[in-house]
Design an enzyme around this catalytic site. Sequence first.
Site, PDB file in Angstrom:
ATOM      1  N   TYR A   1      -2.445  -0.598  10.357  1.00  0.00           N
ATOM      2  CA  TYR A   1      -2.506  -1.037   8.951  1.00  0.00           C
ATOM      3  C   TYR A   1      -1.218  -0.684   8.206  1.00  0.00           C
ATOM      4  O   TYR A   1      -0.632  -1.523   7.517  1.00  0.00           O
ATOM      5  CB  TYR A   1      -3.702  -0.361   8.283  1.00  0.00           C
ATOM      6  CG  TYR A   1      -3.839  -0.597   6.796  1.00  0.00           C
ATOM      7  CD1 TYR A   1      -4.426  -1.762   6.312  1.00  0.00           C
ATOM      8  CD2 TYR A   1      -3.412   0.351   5.868  1.00  0.00           C
ATOM      9  CE1 TYR A   1      -4.583  -1.967   4.952  1.00  0.00           C
ATOM     10  CE2 TYR A   1      -3.562   0.155   4.509  1.00  0.00           C
ATOM     11  CZ  TYR A   1      -4.148  -1.009   4.045  1.00  0.00           C
ATOM     12  OH  TYR A   1      -4.299  -1.217   2.695  1.00  0.00           O
TER      13      TYR A   1
ATOM     14  N   SER B   1       0.841  -1.204   0.000  1.00  0.00           N
ATOM     15  CA  SER B   1       0.000   0.000   0.000  1.00  0.00           C
ATOM     16  C   SER B   1       0.873   1.249   0.000  1.00  0.00           C
ATOM     17  O   SER B   1       2.001   1.229   0.499  1.00  0.00           O
ATOM     18  CB  SER B   1      -0.874   0.030   1.254  1.00  0.00           C
ATOM     19  OG  SER B   1      -1.527   1.281   1.377  1.00  0.00           O
TER      20      SER B   1
END
Length: 291
Positions: free
Chosen positions: A196, A183
């Site tokens: 995350y 990501s």
Amino acid sequence: MTTDDTWQGFPAQEQHPPGLTGEMTPEPDHGEQSYVGHGRLNGLLAMITGGDSGIGRAVAIAYAREGADVVIVHLPEEQPDAEATLSWIERAGRRGFSVVADLTSAQACRNAISAAVERLGGLDVLVNNAGFHYTRNDRGTIDGLEPELVDRVIQTNLTATLWLTQAALPHLGPGASIINTSSIQAYDPSGNMVDYAGTKAAINSITANLAQQLGPRGIRVNAVAPGPIWTPLQPATRSAEEVSRFGSNSPLGRAGQPAEVAPAYVYLASPLEASYVSGSIIGVTGGLPTF
Ligand code: NAD
Ligand code: MG
């Protein structure tokens, strides 16, 4: 949507995790009408976790149109999304199967690999793409973290990647590859997804480590690092206000569509085009930096 430079953000909306495609406004573009295959993955056998929706669905459609048979793994609540993805795989003339699994335990990961290998008759490409985050009510800030959510984030994004990879290895031969979903949060964190973002940075490290370990076996390991992409994960885990401005921070000025990410996964899976590519992470971020 993808070429509209007057884009003004998304309608405010929220869902419960894991989220469903049919409840999104607008529905994402997974390449249903646009992706054209060229036989790049002819005859390959692929397993895509989180292949029911979002980026995973776009990858499943692209892989099938490139000539691969595909197993998608999804949660029980996602049956309608899984069925839609399977129908696109079949319409591409390939075999599509679904495996229902909650990948937060090592045993579930092992069972999912066994089920996939049994249905496909082997395995050439493992796409570790299932993922989870949660930012509503400040649950992604250090003050707001809750053990249950943090465990879910770490187990879905990080430990499932390890257990799925370990279980897949006996089935992967020379020319096979593993593709992890990283990501932009691993490089340019927004600051409100601390757990995350940590798992995605760890995925980058795991990708580099595995490329070293598995290179001698002829197995390539790479990752794709998407920027803000319009998928069910967003309305399912962000506040309606966050959703409404999702993607506006990217230099291209908008969120991306799953269809715009899938070609990177096709390239990395291609034994011909990416034969010397391993340990790489391809950013698909609308201009946000991945270095
Ligand atoms: P998505 O909601 O379409 O896909 C995520 C999938 O993860 C779900 O469909 C679900 O099947 C799966 N999943 C979640 N928890 C699971 C569990 N416990 N067991 C089994 N499967 C589980 O959303 P997406 O955005 O396409 O997400 C795909 C990947 O892309 C994720 O790893 C996500 O972190 C990553 N990513 C997304 C974005 C973005 O902006 N959408 C940006 C960067 C990275
Ligand atoms: Mg889904």
